[in-house]
Design an enzyme around this catalytic site. Structure first.
Site, PDB file in Angstrom:
ATOM      1  N   TYR A  86      -1.924  -1.386  10.897  1.00  0.00           N
ATOM      2  CA  TYR A  86      -2.164  -1.853   9.520  1.00  0.00           C
ATOM      3  C   TYR A  86      -0.966  -1.500   8.630  1.00  0.00           C
ATOM      4  O   TYR A  86      -0.415  -2.352   7.930  1.00  0.00           O
ATOM      5  CB  TYR A  86      -3.454  -1.216   8.975  1.00  0.00           C
ATOM      6  CG  TYR A  86      -3.548  -1.224   7.478  1.00  0.00           C
ATOM      7  CD1 TYR A  86      -3.921  -2.377   6.795  1.00  0.00           C
ATOM      8  CD2 TYR A  86      -3.241  -0.081   6.726  1.00  0.00           C
ATOM      9  CE1 TYR A  86      -3.984  -2.394   5.405  1.00  0.00           C
ATOM     10  CE2 TYR A  86      -3.308  -0.085   5.352  1.00  0.00           C
ATOM     11  CZ  TYR A  86      -3.673  -1.243   4.691  1.00  0.00           C
ATOM     12  OH  TYR A  86      -3.720  -1.253   3.324  1.00  0.00           O
TER      13      TYR A  86
ATOM     14  N   LYS B  25       2.113  -3.853   6.598  1.00  0.00           N
ATOM     15  CA  LYS B  25       2.526  -3.781   5.189  1.00  0.00           C
ATOM     16  C   LYS B  25       4.045  -3.626   5.094  1.00  0.00           C
ATOM     17  O   LYS B  25       4.695  -4.246   4.246  1.00  0.00           O
ATOM     18  CB  LYS B  25       1.829  -2.613   4.473  1.00  0.00           C
ATOM     19  CG  LYS B  25       0.323  -2.785   4.332  1.00  0.00           C
ATOM     20  CD  LYS B  25      -0.048  -4.001   3.486  1.00  0.00           C
ATOM     21  CE  LYS B  25      -1.525  -4.261   3.424  1.00  0.00           C
ATOM     22  NZ  LYS B  25      -1.877  -5.590   2.903  1.00  0.00           N
TER      23      LYS B  25
ATOM     24  N   TYR C  99      -0.433  -0.334  -3.818  1.00  0.00           N
ATOM     25  CA  TYR C  99      -1.665   0.243  -4.364  1.00  0.00           C
ATOM     26  C   TYR C  99      -1.876   1.632  -3.795  1.00  0.00           C
ATOM     27  O   TYR C  99      -1.673   1.861  -2.609  1.00  0.00           O
ATOM     28  CB  TYR C  99      -2.915  -0.549  -3.953  1.00  0.00           C
ATOM     29  CG  TYR C  99      -2.896  -2.024  -4.059  1.00  0.00           C
ATOM     30  CD1 TYR C  99      -2.108  -2.703  -4.988  1.00  0.00           C
ATOM     31  CD2 TYR C  99      -3.727  -2.775  -3.223  1.00  0.00           C
ATOM     32  CE1 TYR C  99      -2.149  -4.084  -5.071  1.00  0.00           C
ATOM     33  CE2 TYR C  99      -3.772  -4.151  -3.299  1.00  0.00           C
ATOM     34  CZ  TYR C  99      -2.975  -4.800  -4.212  1.00  0.00           C
ATOM     35  OH  TYR C  99      -3.021  -6.162  -4.276  1.00  0.00           O
TER      36      TYR C  99
ATOM     37  N   LEU D 192     -13.955   6.250   1.302  1.00  0.00           N
ATOM     38  CA  LEU D 192     -14.743   7.328   0.716  1.00  0.00           C
ATOM     39  C   LEU D 192     -15.802   6.857  -0.293  1.00  0.00           C
ATOM     40  O   LEU D 192     -16.979   7.216  -0.164  1.00  0.00           O
ATOM     41  CB  LEU D 192     -13.786   8.342   0.049  1.00  0.00           C
ATOM     42  CG  LEU D 192     -14.435   9.522  -0.643  1.00  0.00           C
ATOM     43  CD1 LEU D 192     -15.267  10.350   0.339  1.00  0.00           C
ATOM     44  CD2 LEU D 192     -13.377  10.406  -1.304  1.00  0.00           C
TER      45      LEU D 192
ATOM     46  N   SER E 212       0.847  -1.209   0.000  1.00  0.00           N
ATOM     47  CA  SER E 212       0.000   0.000   0.000  1.00  0.00           C
ATOM     48  C   SER E 212       0.870   1.242   0.000  1.00  0.00           C
ATOM     49  O   SER E 212       1.984   1.246   0.557  1.00  0.00           O
ATOM     50  CB  SER E 212      -0.860  -0.026   1.259  1.00  0.00           C
ATOM     51  OG  SER E 212      -1.427   1.237   1.490  1.00  0.00           O
TER      52      SER E 212
HETATM   53  C1  UD1 Z   1      -6.420   4.255   3.737  1.00  0.00           C
HETATM   54  C2  UD1 Z   1      -4.973   3.904   3.815  1.00  0.00           C
HETATM   55  C3  UD1 Z   1      -4.615   2.934   2.732  1.00  0.00           C
HETATM   56  C4  UD1 Z   1      -5.504   1.730   2.799  1.00  0.00           C
HETATM   57  C5  UD1 Z   1      -6.919   2.174   2.644  1.00  0.00           C
HETATM   58  C6  UD1 Z   1      -7.827   0.954   2.702  1.00  0.00           C
HETATM   59  C7  UD1 Z   1      -3.454   5.592   4.660  1.00  0.00           C
HETATM   60  C8  UD1 Z   1      -2.716   6.828   4.349  1.00  0.00           C
HETATM   61  N1  UD1 Z   1      -4.171   5.108   3.669  1.00  0.00           N
HETATM   62  O1  UD1 Z   1      -6.574   5.094   2.629  1.00  0.00           O
HETATM   63  O2  UD1 Z   1      -3.293   2.513   2.892  1.00  0.00           O
HETATM   64  O3  UD1 Z   1      -5.145   0.829   1.810  1.00  0.00           O
HETATM   65  O4  UD1 Z   1      -7.232   3.105   3.681  1.00  0.00           O
HETATM   66  O5  UD1 Z   1      -8.648   0.918   3.772  1.00  0.00           O
HETATM   67  O6  UD1 Z   1      -3.407   5.052   5.744  1.00  0.00           O
HETATM   68  N2  UD1 Z   1     -12.987  10.625   3.427  1.00  0.00           N
HETATM   69  C9  UD1 Z   1     -14.026  11.503   3.708  1.00  0.00           C
HETATM   70  N3  UD1 Z   1     -15.183  10.991   4.177  1.00  0.00           N
HETATM   71  C10 UD1 Z   1     -15.396   9.660   4.412  1.00  0.00           C
HETATM   72  C11 UD1 Z   1     -14.324   8.763   4.126  1.00  0.00           C
HETATM   73  C12 UD1 Z   1     -13.140   9.283   3.644  1.00  0.00           C
HETATM   74  O7  UD1 Z   1     -13.883  12.708   3.513  1.00  0.00           O
HETATM   75  O8  UD1 Z   1     -16.471   9.275   4.865  1.00  0.00           O
HETATM   76  C13 UD1 Z   1     -11.730  11.147   2.881  1.00  0.00           C
HETATM   77  C14 UD1 Z   1     -10.525  10.866   3.763  1.00  0.00           C
HETATM   78  O9  UD1 Z   1     -10.340  11.875   4.688  1.00  0.00           O
HETATM   79  C15 UD1 Z   1      -9.411  10.805   2.696  1.00  0.00           C
HETATM   80  C16 UD1 Z   1     -10.104  10.290   1.439  1.00  0.00           C
HETATM   81  O10 UD1 Z   1     -11.499  10.496   1.664  1.00  0.00           O
HETATM   82  O11 UD1 Z   1      -8.935  12.096   2.450  1.00  0.00           O
HETATM   83  C17 UD1 Z   1      -9.864   8.817   1.190  1.00  0.00           C
HETATM   84  O12 UD1 Z   1     -10.155   8.093   2.380  1.00  0.00           O
HETATM   85  P1  UD1 Z   1     -10.218   6.500   2.422  1.00  0.00           P
HETATM   86  O13 UD1 Z   1     -11.073   6.003   1.319  1.00  0.00           O
HETATM   87  O14 UD1 Z   1     -10.565   6.104   3.813  1.00  0.00           O
HETATM   88  O15 UD1 Z   1      -8.738   6.038   2.077  1.00  0.00           O
HETATM   89  P2  UD1 Z   1      -7.335   6.474   2.697  1.00  0.00           P
HETATM   90  O16 UD1 Z   1      -7.480   6.918   4.094  1.00  0.00           O
HETATM   91  O17 UD1 Z   1      -6.670   7.394   1.738  1.00  0.00           O
END
Ligand code: UD1
Length: 342
Positions: free
Chosen positions: A152, A156, A180, A203, A127
């Site tokens: 987590y 990795k 990834y 997200l 990751s």
């Molecule tokens: C995280 C991990 C990644 C892991 C992935 C899978 C880190 C840096 N990244 O990715 O290694 O493989 O999870 O679980 O640890 N967001 C919102 N609202 C929401 C959910 C998310 O605004 O309800 C935003 C988050 O703040 C972030 C972006 O969307 O900026 C992506 O979030 P998310 O999909 O959870 O992935 P990562 O945190 O980037």
């Protein structure tokens, strides 16, 4: 003629099921192993329906070495792809031992059994989390790893090190670690996709469940970051493109295209997209309005990260091809399929 066979550990999961499809499409034999800890038999059935092949499936926990040994006794395969791991960052902070035990025991068993049975090639799901908060964008494979900020992420890093050291010590083994970025989307058939249990942490599943009316409102975590629109930036990679990267990695090892026995590749698009851009793109592509609000920053989030995927482009001969529009349309089509929405 069928190419060699690949054991896909965690093949009923989100990325594992898409990869199983692409392996079969590319002419590889596939055996799926999964314990359904975060997946369903429906995904295996989806793989079979899409490919028209009755892909063999074994219900097994890769952490149970004796049960797992039987898979090695029963099936001939040259290669293993290891997806059978837990992936929720927040949960790993609450339950670190669950993550260390699950993610590391499964890999240790795979390496030991591969040696015992003379199986050669392993692709590992790493990751971009190993880079932490990078000092410079985009990140290349040479960008230094930062100390992990979650159990987590630590699993990795430890797994990558375990593979590097095992390959150095054991002549018969070769490995490729794929780092990834943020996998999203679903198969265009809408027969397989991401199926989070409970409240989605990521997200795009949160967006699609909000659009489906299962969640009331999406929280955008932070709009005061030092980015153009104030929300975080990530590199969102289509899951079908990501699946194809695994096929490229397997063929590189099976066909002995390289002298290198341990390699690392970034698997991303090379394009950074903000949370707000993604939300608006989703609305535009799918012709709907999403209920969202700006919420406080989420603890542990990094501001921005996106990939330099040149090495994968040049060396693996792999490139992300699907557009963000296609990917977000597929994500919504999958959610509608799961919820029975017309
Ligand atoms: C995280 C991990 C990644 C892991 C992935 C899978 C880190 C840096 N990244 O990715 O290694 O493989 O999870 O679980 O640890 N967001 C919102 N609202 C929401 C959910 C998310 O605004 O309800 C935003 C988050 O703040 C972030 C972006 O969307 O900026 C992506 O979030 P998310 O999909 O959870 O992935 P990562 O945190 O980037």
């Amino acid at each position: 003629m069928k190419k060699s066979t690949v054991l896909v550990c965690g093949g009923a999961g989100y990325i594992g099921s898409h990869t199983s499809v692409e392996l079969v499409n590319a002419g590889y034999g596939v055996v799926i192993a999964d314990n359904f800890s975060n997946s369903e038999m429906a995904a295996v059935e989806g793989v079979r329906r899409i490919t028209g092949v009755d892909v063999p499936f074994v219900e097994v926990d890769c952490c149970d070495r004796e049960a797992f040994r039987k898979v090695f006794e029963q099936y001939e395969f040259d290669s293993v792809i290891h997806f059978a791991a837990s992936k929720a960052v927040g949960e790993s902070v609450q339950k670190p031992m669950l993550y260390y035990r699950n993610n590391l025991t499964s890999l240790m068993n795979i390496i030991d059994l591969m040696r015992e049975f003379g199986r050669r090639n392993i692709v590992f799901s790493s990751s971009c989390t190993v880079y932490g908060e990078p000092d410079k964008q985009p990140v290349t494979e040479q960008t230094p790893r930062k100390p992990a900020t979650s159990p987590y992420g630590n699993t990795k890093q430890i797994s990558e090190d375990m593979l590097r050291d095992s390959v150095a010590a054991y002549d018969g083994l070769k490995s490729i670690a794929l780092r990834y970025f943020n996998p999203i989307g679903a198969h265009p058939s809408a027969l397989i996709g991401e199926l989070p249990r409970g409240v989605p942490q990521n997200l795009v599943p949160y967006i699609t469940q909000t659009a489906a009316g299962i969640r009331e409102c999406l929280s955008v975590f932070g709009d005061d970051y030092p980015t153009p629109d104030g929300s975080c930036i990530r590199d969102y990679i289509d899951v079908v493109d990501l699946a194809k990267a695994h096929v490229a990695a397997i063929s590189r090892m099976v066909e002995n295209k390289s002298e290198e026995r341990y390699e690392i590749f970034n698997i991303g698009t090379g394009r950074g997209v903000s949370v707000l851009e993604l939300v608006h793109k989703f609305e535009e592509v799918n012709h709907l309005k999403l209920n969202y609000k700006i919420a406080p920053r989420r603890a542990g989030d990094i501001v921005a990260i996106w990939a330099d995927p040149s090495r994968a482009n040049q060396v693996l001969g792999w490139k992300a091809e699907r557009s963000l529009d296609e990917t977000l349309a597929a994500a919504w089509a999958w959610e509608k399929h799961v919820r029975g929405i017309k």
